[in-house]
Design a protein around this motif. Structure first.
Motif, mmCIF file in Angstrom:
data_model
loop_
_atom_site.group_PDB
_atom_site.id
_atom_site.type_symbol
_atom_site.label_atom_id
_atom_site.label_comp_id
_atom_site.label_asym_id
_atom_site.label_seq_id
_atom_site.Cartn_x
_atom_site.Cartn_y
_atom_site.Cartn_z
ATOM 1 N N ASN A 41 0.842 -1.199 0.000
ATOM 2 C CA ASN A 41 0.000 0.000 0.000
ATOM 3 C C ASN A 41 0.877 1.248 0.000
ATOM 4 O OD1 ASN A 41 -1.987 -1.944 2.043
ATOM 5 N ND2 ASN A 41 -2.741 -1.070 0.146
ATOM 6 N N GLY A 42 0.518 2.187 -0.829
ATOM 7 C CA GLY A 42 1.261 3.443 -0.867
ATOM 8 C C GLY A 42 2.595 3.348 -1.584
ATOM 9 N N GLY A 44 3.136 3.530 -4.691
ATOM 10 C CA GLY A 44 3.210 4.477 -5.813
ATOM 11 C C GLY A 44 2.700 3.902 -7.117
ATOM 12 N N LYS A 45 2.072 2.736 -7.052
ATOM 13 C CA LYS A 45 1.600 2.070 -8.272
ATOM 14 C C LYS A 45 0.521 2.894 -8.988
ATOM 15 C CE LYS A 45 0.146 -1.449 -5.865
ATOM 16 N NZ LYS A 45 0.402 -0.982 -4.486
ATOM 17 N N SER A 46 -0.493 3.269 -8.227
ATOM 18 C CA SER A 46 -1.583 4.042 -8.844
ATOM 19 C C SER A 46 -1.065 5.384 -9.338
ATOM 20 C CB SER A 46 -2.703 4.278 -7.832
ATOM 21 O OG SER A 46 -3.268 3.072 -7.437
ATOM 22 N N THR A 47 -0.188 5.993 -8.567
ATOM 23 C CA THR A 47 0.347 7.300 -8.966
ATOM 24 C C THR A 47 1.092 7.181 -10.290
ATOM 25 O OG1 THR A 47 0.580 7.846 -6.632
ATOM 26 C CG2 THR A 47 1.712 9.258 -8.202
ATOM 27 N N HIS A 207 -2.894 -6.962 -6.333
ATOM 28 C CA HIS A 207 -2.348 -7.305 -5.016
ATOM 29 C C HIS A 207 -2.212 -8.810 -4.866
ATOM 30 C CE1 HIS A 207 -1.814 -3.702 -2.617
ATOM 31 N NE2 HIS A 207 -2.764 -3.171 -3.370
HETATM 32 N N1 LIG Z 1 -3.767 12.906 -4.504
HETATM 33 C C1 LIG Z 1 -2.851 12.670 -3.558
HETATM 34 N N2 LIG Z 1 -2.491 13.635 -2.701
HETATM 35 C C2 LIG Z 1 -1.553 13.413 -1.739
HETATM 36 N N3 LIG Z 1 -0.919 12.242 -1.586
HETATM 37 C C3 LIG Z 1 -1.222 11.234 -2.402
HETATM 38 C C4 LIG Z 1 -2.209 11.395 -3.432
HETATM 39 N N4 LIG Z 1 -2.314 10.214 -4.100
HETATM 40 C C5 LIG Z 1 -1.443 9.369 -3.528
HETATM 41 N N5 LIG Z 1 -0.779 9.985 -2.506
HETATM 42 C C6 LIG Z 1 0.258 9.373 -1.680
HETATM 43 O O1 LIG Z 1 1.257 8.867 -2.545
HETATM 44 C C7 LIG Z 1 1.700 7.597 -2.121
HETATM 45 C C8 LIG Z 1 1.507 6.576 -3.218
HETATM 46 O O2 LIG Z 1 0.117 6.347 -3.378
HETATM 47 P P1 LIG Z 1 -0.486 5.366 -4.482
HETATM 48 O O3 LIG Z 1 -1.940 5.576 -4.484
HETATM 49 O O4 LIG Z 1 0.230 5.561 -5.753
HETATM 50 O O5 LIG Z 1 -0.118 3.945 -3.878
HETATM 51 P P2 LIG Z 1 -0.496 2.511 -4.425
HETATM 52 O O6 LIG Z 1 0.781 1.804 -4.686
HETATM 53 O O7 LIG Z 1 -1.442 2.585 -5.537
HETATM 54 O O8 LIG Z 1 -1.166 1.878 -3.136
HETATM 55 P P3 LIG Z 1 -2.455 0.936 -3.008
HETATM 56 O O9 LIG Z 1 -1.961 -0.451 -3.191
HETATM 57 O O10 LIG Z 1 -2.907 1.153 -1.605
HETATM 58 O O11 LIG Z 1 -3.447 1.344 -4.007
HETATM 59 C C9 LIG Z 1 0.923 7.283 -0.853
HETATM 60 O O12 LIG Z 1 1.749 7.612 0.257
HETATM 61 C C10 LIG Z 1 -0.253 8.185 -0.905
HETATM 62 O O13 LIG Z 1 -0.657 8.559 0.377
#
Ligand SMILES: Nc1ncnc2c1ncn2[C@@H]1O[C@H](COP(=O)(O)OP(=O)(O)OP(=O)(O)O)[C@@H](O)[C@H]1O
Ligand SMILES: [Mg+2]
Lengths: 264, 292
Positions: A41-42, A44-47, A207
């Motif tokens: 979690n977190g 950075g995948k979605s980002t 996941h």
């Molecule tokens: N719009 C936003 N504003 C501020 N912080 C963000 C935003 N989107 C994501 N983050 C932060 O950036 C980091 C990466 O988030 P991301 O959503 O990319 O994770 P992820 O790998 O997709 O996780 P998950 O498996 O939970 O979906 C996290 O710490 C999250 O809190």
């Protein structure tokens, strides 16, 4: 085909909440590749996917698609080469419009949107054939509102919409996570089928580590905004979930014990 | 109620239906609570009053009103999409600004009388249907607007507009510039509202800078009454429901007048109708709970 150079995305820059979500990532994807992306979690995948789709302005780096720099292109403009399916089934479709209307909107992606008829007879026939391929009986429900469909049906429809105009890049962000296991499996099968096209490069976040190894041609693991593992070919064939987990613990220096990534 | 009162209510209902269709576009199709309406309605009336009192063509006055109303809607949309102001506040700002603009359009006078000016409602005074000239004109106008809107909402652009109100994320993923569709939608909406204002000015031979007050609520009342009484699908029925809702609303008001309600209570009654209609969901569940 897709080239990501030193990509960095920082949220809330300059505040105490500053978060480096994607840190200096370099990646290259070829057409026909099916890449599964895993990480806690977190991570950075979605980002990363959102940066590719153009939801955020990036802080540093370049994104090239077929040699063209698309780093600063607005989301709706690069959408012509990108198909997307989201985790939340309600995000992919317009709920108050019919199945055929939704498909028409997706189908006219690269065409002018003027006063032409929204759906032509010929198109309707084409949509019916495409829907029949899903095997969900939706071909007989062209005029039903999408709001009446189940989550799985909506994800299947969204997949079809994302690929009805062949994209160069297909972005799937945990698109089966909100579905029950049986439906998830069906949607996954469908994903494989639709992503078979050799012109498409597919990036799928999941996941489920077993699934990440079973499906596709390449697997990437992210942690703290970085790519810490990138395997394909023979190395990937021999990879098991156990080995993947120990690799993760070694490279990230953290344990997976409390992480959702453990999901098998 | 007298026959004349009913006839008048139907005529007004059909003319205001053009405004209600505009409100339908913003509130329902685009899902945007646009309050520009109170101002753009008067803008349309003012533009038409100036043109008609100058001896201009009354149909040209409608088109001019539509154009100016569209401009007002476009400004509201740009305040939201380009400057990041909330849609509700954007509408209020433009509505406020329009009060001054409308006074300027009317040459500084708070009202204009159109006693002997040409109007779309007095094109013919003799002949077969002379007695019902106003009603027939109103029917013709609403037919044209209705048909145009019905066809438009089924074009590719119309699809994009409807989807924008449903799900902006999906719309952008489909390669549509949602800011552009919002602009087109609000321009169309306020264009219709202004055209309705222009017709009311001609119908009443009178334009007043305060005539738009609460217009958005009356439009919404028509939309909701239509939905409750005539249903919400499919699209054809939905649009028809707005028109019939507008007529029904005017009939209800006329009926209340005939029972002796003072004209000054009109706004209060309109507000109550909308409040009751909007809370019907909450009221229903409260009643159900009581029964259990
Ligand atoms: N719009 C936003 N504003 C501020 N912080 C963000 C935003 N989107 C994501 N983050 C932060 O950036 C980091 C990466 O988030 P991301 O959503 O990319 O994770 P992820 O790998 O997709 O996780 P998950 O498996 O939970 O979906 C996290 O710490 C999250 O809190
Ligand atoms: Mg995520």
């Amino acid at each position: 085909m897709i080239q990501i150079v030193e990509l960095t995305k920082i949220f809330d820059k300059g505040t105490i909440n500053e978060k480096v979500a994607v840190a200096n990532v370099n990646l290259t994807f070829a057409a026909g590749e099916f890449v599964t992306i895993i990480g806690g979690n977190g991570a950075g995948k979605s980002t990363l996917l959102n940066c590719l789709a153009g939801n955020y302005a990036v802080d540093k780096g370049i994104i090239r698609l077929d040699g063209k720099d698309i780093t600063n292109l607005p989301e709706y403009k690069r959408a012509r080469w990108i198909g997307r399916v989201f985790q939340d089934p309600s995000l992919g479709t317009a709920y108050d419009m019919t199945i055929e209307e939704n498909l028409a909107i997706a189908y006219h992606k690269n065409k002018s949107r003027g006063l032409q008829p929204g759906i032509r007879k010929k198109e309707r026939q084409f949509f019916r054939e495409k829907l029949a391929m899903l095997g969900l009986g939706l071909e007989n429900r062209l005029k039903d509102k999408v709001g009446l469909l189940s989550g799985g049906q909506r994800q299947a429809l969204t997949l079809l919409m994302a690929t009805i105009v062949t994209p160069r890049l297909l972005l799937l962000d945990e698109h089966t996570a909100a579905l029950d296991p049986v439906t998830a499996k069906k949607v996954l099968q469908l994903t494989r089928k639709l992503a078979e096209n050799k012109e498409i490069c597919t990036l799928m976040i999941t996941h489920n580590m077993q699934e990440a190894l079973d499906i596709g041609t390449r697997t990437i693991m992210m942690h703290n905004g970085r790519v810490i593992l990138d395997i394909s070919g023979e190395e990937r064939e021999k990879m098991t979930v156990e080995k993947l987990m120990s690799q993760f613990e070694r490279k990230s220096g953290s344990s997976l014990a409390n992480d959702r990534m453990l999901l098998l | 109620m007298t026959y004349l009162a009913i006839l008048g209510a139907v005529e007004l209902g059909l003319i205001y239906a053009v405004m209600a269709l505009g409100v339908f576009i913003s509130f329902r199709t685009l899902n945007t609570p646009d309050l520009t309406v109170d101002g753009s309605f008067v803008l349309g009336a003012a533009v038409a009053a100036v043109i008609c009192s100058g001896g201009g063509n009354p149909f040209a006055a409608l088109l001019a009103a539509f154009a100016f109303g569209s401009l007002a809607g476009a400004v509201t949309s740009l305040l939201h999409t380009k400057l990041g102001i909330q849609p509700l506040l954007s509408g209020i700002l433009v509505m406020l600004a329009l009060y001054s603009v409308n006074l300027r359009v009317m040459g500084g006078a708070p009202n204009i009388h159109l006693m002997n000016s040409p109007s779309i409602f007095n094109l013919w005074q003799a002949g077969l249907f002379a007695g019902n000239a106003k009603l027939i004109t109103a029917i013709l106008v609403i037919l044209i607007v209705f048909l145009f809107l019905y066809l438009f909402l089924q074009t590719r652009l119309g699809f994009a507009l409807r989807a924008t109100g449903d799900n902006e994320i999906m719309v952008r993923a489909a390669g549509i510039n949602s800011n552009a569709t919002k602009l087109i939608g609000l321009a169309l909406s306020n264009g219709l509202v202004a055209a309705s204002g222009a017709m009311i000015a001609q119908y009443q031979s009178y334009a007043d800078v305060g005539m738009g007050m609460g217009m958005v609520v009356m439009g919404l009342a028509s939309v909701i009454i239509g939905e409750v009484v005539f249903g919400v699908k499919p699209l054809l029925r939905r649009l028809l429901a707005v028109v019939l809702g507008s007529v029904l609303y005017r009939l209800i008001i006329a009926f209340a007048f005939s029972l002796g309600m003072p004209a000054t209570d009109l706004k209060l009654v309109s507000a109550v109708i909308v409040a009751v209609a909007l809370s019907s969901g909450a009221l229903k569940s409260a009643v159900l709970k009581q029964k259990q």
